[in-house]
Design a protein around this motif. Structure first.
Motif, PDB file in Angstrom:
ATOM      1  N   ASP A 149      36.498  95.241 118.889  1.00  0.00           N
ATOM      2  CA  ASP A 149      37.788  94.670 119.271  1.00  0.00           C
ATOM      3  C   ASP A 149      37.606  93.304 119.925  1.00  0.00           C
ATOM      4  O   ASP A 149      38.370  92.364 119.654  1.00  0.00           O
ATOM      5  CB  ASP A 149      38.511  95.625 120.221  1.00  0.00           C
ATOM      6  N   GLU A 150      36.586  93.177 120.781  1.00  0.00           N
ATOM      7  CA  GLU A 150      36.326  91.894 121.425  1.00  0.00           C
ATOM      8  C   GLU A 150      35.848  90.851 120.421  1.00  0.00           C
ATOM      9  O   GLU A 150      36.169  89.663 120.538  1.00  0.00           O
ATOM     10  CB  GLU A 150      35.305  92.079 122.548  1.00  0.00           C
ATOM     11  N   TYR A 188      44.372  89.208 118.627  1.00  0.00           N
ATOM     12  CA  TYR A 188      44.088  90.582 118.198  1.00  0.00           C
ATOM     13  C   TYR A 188      44.247  91.511 119.390  1.00  0.00           C
ATOM     14  O   TYR A 188      43.824  91.187 120.502  1.00  0.00           O
ATOM     15  CB  TYR A 188      42.668  90.697 117.646  1.00  0.00           C
ATOM     16  N   HIS A 189      44.876  92.645 119.158  1.00  0.00           N
ATOM     17  CA  HIS A 189      45.042  93.652 120.202  1.00  0.00           C
ATOM     18  C   HIS A 189      44.841  95.024 119.569  1.00  0.00           C
ATOM     19  O   HIS A 189      45.583  95.427 118.674  1.00  0.00           O
ATOM     20  CB  HIS A 189      46.436  93.553 120.820  1.00  0.00           C
ATOM     21  N   LEU A 190      43.793  95.745 120.032  1.00  0.00           N
ATOM     22  CA  LEU A 190      43.453  97.053 119.458  1.00  0.00           C
ATOM     23  C   LEU A 190      43.317  96.974 117.944  1.00  0.00           C
ATOM     24  O   LEU A 190      43.939  97.735 117.199  1.00  0.00           O
ATOM     25  CB  LEU A 190      44.512  98.091 119.859  1.00  0.00           C
ATOM     26  N   PHE A 191      42.532  96.008 117.488  1.00  0.00           N
ATOM     27  CA  PHE A 191      42.203  95.798 116.073  1.00  0.00           C
ATOM     28  C   PHE A 191      43.394  95.328 115.248  1.00  0.00           C
ATOM     29  O   PHE A 191      43.299  95.218 114.027  1.00  0.00           O
ATOM     30  CB  PHE A 191      41.625  97.082 115.435  1.00  0.00           C
ATOM     31  N   THR A 192      44.515  95.073 115.886  1.00  0.00           N
ATOM     32  CA  THR A 192      45.726  94.675 115.183  1.00  0.00           C
ATOM     33  C   THR A 192      45.962  93.183 115.365  1.00  0.00           C
ATOM     34  O   THR A 192      45.984  92.683 116.483  1.00  0.00           O
ATOM     35  CB  THR A 192      46.945  95.460 115.702  1.00  0.00           C
ATOM     36  N   LYS A 193      46.147  92.484 114.266  1.00  0.00           N
ATOM     37  CA  LYS A 193      46.410  91.055 114.309  1.00  0.00           C
ATOM     38  C   LYS A 193      47.893  90.823 114.602  1.00  0.00           C
ATOM     39  O   LYS A 193      48.762  91.379 113.944  1.00  0.00           O
ATOM     40  CB  LYS A 193      46.027  90.420 112.974  1.00  0.00           C
ATOM     41  N   LEU A 202      36.788  90.718 117.242  1.00  0.00           N
ATOM     42  CA  LEU A 202      37.985  90.277 116.518  1.00  0.00           C
ATOM     43  C   LEU A 202      38.824  89.331 117.369  1.00  0.00           C
ATOM     44  O   LEU A 202      39.375  88.348 116.856  1.00  0.00           O
ATOM     45  CB  LEU A 202      38.819  91.497 116.102  1.00  0.00           C
ATOM     46  N   GLU A 203      38.913  89.637 118.670  1.00  0.00           N
ATOM     47  CA  GLU A 203      39.683  88.769 119.558  1.00  0.00           C
ATOM     48  C   GLU A 203      39.062  87.373 119.617  1.00  0.00           C
ATOM     49  O   GLU A 203      39.774  86.364 119.567  1.00  0.00           O
ATOM     50  CB  GLU A 203      39.743  89.371 120.962  1.00  0.00           C
ATOM     51  N   LEU A 213      33.386 100.440 119.433  1.00  0.00           N
ATOM     52  CA  LEU A 213      34.773 100.063 119.152  1.00  0.00           C
ATOM     53  C   LEU A 213      35.239  98.947 120.081  1.00  0.00           C
ATOM     54  O   LEU A 213      35.951  98.028 119.657  1.00  0.00           O
ATOM     55  CB  LEU A 213      35.688 101.286 119.285  1.00  0.00           C
ATOM     56  N   VAL A 214      34.841  99.013 121.356  1.00  0.00           N
ATOM     57  CA  VAL A 214      35.210  97.962 122.311  1.00  0.00           C
ATOM     58  C   VAL A 214      34.613  96.624 121.874  1.00  0.00           C
ATOM     59  O   VAL A 214      35.300  95.586 121.879  1.00  0.00           O
ATOM     60  CB  VAL A 214      34.740  98.332 123.730  1.00  0.00           C
TER      61      VAL A 214
END
Length: 487
Positions: free
Chosen positions: A396-397, A419-424, A399-400, A392-393
């Motif tokens: 998330d990275e 992106y922060h915690l999978f949230t755009k 996506l960022e 998961l980490v």
């Protein structure tokens, strides 16, 4: 004008309800005293109730043309004077049992106050008090309220209709979707499902083995207890979100946004436009599948959070959940001064994934070596959880790295995508509200790749702020943002 008035007697009910843990302890002590014959324990509830009654009887408020004044105390007296020109925010919250009596709670906040406590709290007062404070703040004539006679209401009905704000309401089905897709609730659901499945597998293996039934019963009891606590937490989070955002609606009156929501306790929040520091369009990973986003604003000083879903300071949902196609028409209606539209984002770090994941990969490598050495000691389910966590980490990275970008809107707004915690998140910053622009790099990054980091702090209140960061971006882009900021 309200001169030297006490709060409504229902203020005592509110006070007891809000301090339920303290009064419950005192009542339990009293009950134990009655049944055990230790009647001296009755002193605890008597003293507690007496203190609350005395506090109520010795608290007064005054609302006149110049100030709001709150006096309290029997021996140690205090007087708080709040001039209208120092007031930052006036909010009201109304428990459902106060509505039939046209009563409400008024919170008055100034720039010099703390985040956790309002400078002035009028616990239970007529709604007319709130209207009077607002009218004095805006230096207008007092607003007509529900306490007027029917003849007065009829005479002014035409004018009231003309000035009455038009609220945009959040549909009940959307509130339910917002509650169900809450990240906290989804996390609880995953843990509950995982724990339940593991317990069932564990139960089957134990029943077919020769392990003592007593040991198995103990393990089962502990597992079911944890499962029950998580299930209750899931139900609580779901109900709390539904109650908080029930009948959510927003309107604009002049240069102020008015937001109302709540079932058992209706809250009214007023946001002056000049306090808005940052407008954010948040695209939650689950809600994106249904074609929805959320719109938030970050404001300066005193605005409290409406929910605990987001851990950021001073954020307020302008609209908790809205269809993607309606986001920018909504912003054009309620924040036309910002002239926000779908931004043209320039992506910055699509080819620099290595820089985002390198330290995570190093930690994974160290843990892998330790697992090889101590593989007989570490249970397989622990290894599985660690693998899931780092997967998961890394996601998330990833996506960022793929989603970082920037853009400019008009000649005033800086647009930051991250992106922060999978949230755009798409953030629109008024450059006049940005405190400074901080650039940071290292010799290795600068000389080899000409990249670095940039940080844009936005002041929210006296103690806290928010920082929007872009990492591992070209130095020339950092300079471009700095030039735009300094114009």
């Amino acid at each position: 004008m309200y001169n030297h008035k006490r709060f409504h007697p229902l203020a005592l009910v509110i006070r007891f309800f809000e301090s339920i843990t303290s009064i419950l302890g005192a009542l339990i002590a009293g009950i134990i005293g009655i049944f055990s014959g230790h009647f001296w324990l009755l002193l605890f509830p008597i003293i507690y109730i007496s203190v609350e009654v005395i506090s109520y009887m010795t608290t007064y408020y005054t609302v006149d043309e110049q100030n709001v004044t709150i006096q309290k105390g029997l021996i140690n007296k205090s007087t708080t004077v709040i001039p209208y020109d120092r007031i930052q925010t006036v909010r009201q919250s109304q428990w459902f049992f106060l509505a039939p009596f046209d009563l409400t709670t008024v919170n008055i906040e100034t720039a010099g106050g703390s985040d956790s406590k309002s400078e002035g709290v009028l616990t239970v007062v007529p709604i007319a008090v709130f209207d009077l404070i607002e009218s004095y703040r805006s230096q207008e004539a007092p607003v007509k309220t529900a306490t007027q006679s029917s003849s007065e209401v009829n005479q002014t009905d035409g004018d009231a209709t003309a000035t009455k704000p038009q609220f945009k309401k959040l549909p009940a089905s959307h509130i339910l979707l917002f509650a169900i897709t809450n990240l906290n609730i989804l996390a609880s659901s995953a843990v509950i499902a995982g724990l339940g499945g593991r317990f069932l597998n564990h139960a089957g293996s134990k029943l077919n083995s020769e392990v003592s039934r007593v040991i198995f019963s103990s393990v089962a009891y502990i597992a079911l207890s944890i499962f029950g606590v998580l299930l209750l937490g899931f139900i609580y989070s779901l109900i709390r979100t539904l109650l908080t955002y029930y009948d959510f609606r927003i309107a604009r009156t002049g240069n102020t946004l008015v937001i109302k929501s709540g079932l058992l306790k209706e809250k009214t929040q007023q946001i002056p436009l000049h306090k808005i520091q940052n407008v954010q369009v948040k695209k939650h990973p689950i809600r994106r599948l249904f074609g929805f986003s959320s719109i938030l604003v970050y404001v300066y000083s005193g605005q409290d959070k409406q929910s605990k879903e987001d851990s950021s300071n001073n954020h307020t949902y302008l609209f908790p959940i809205i269809k993607n196609a309606e986001v920018y028409p909504f912003l054009a209606t309620y924040l036309p001064e910002w002239q926000l539209h779908s931004p043209k984002i320039t992506l910055l770090t699509q080819n620099r994934l290595w820089y985002f994941v390198r330290w995570t990969l190093l930690v994974i490598g160290i843990l892998a070596v330790l697992e090889i050495i101590f593989w007989q000691v570490v249970p397989i389910w622990v290894v599985g959880l660690v693998i899931l966590f780092f997967a998961l980490v890394l996601l998330d990275e990833y996506l960022e790295a793929k989603g970082q970008g920037y853009g400019f809107s008009q000649s005033r707004f800086i647009c930051i995508q991250r992106y922060h915690l999978f949230t755009k998140e798409i953030n629109f910053l008024d450059k006049n509200k940005v405190q400074n622009v901080t650039q940071r790099t290292t010799p290795l990054l600068y000389h080899r790749q000409k990249i670095g980091h940039i940080k844009l702090p936005v002041k929210m209140n006296n103690d806290h702020g928010d920082q929007l960061k872009l990492r591992f971006i070209p130095i020339k882009v950092i300079q471009e943002i700095r030039d735009f900021y300094e114009q």
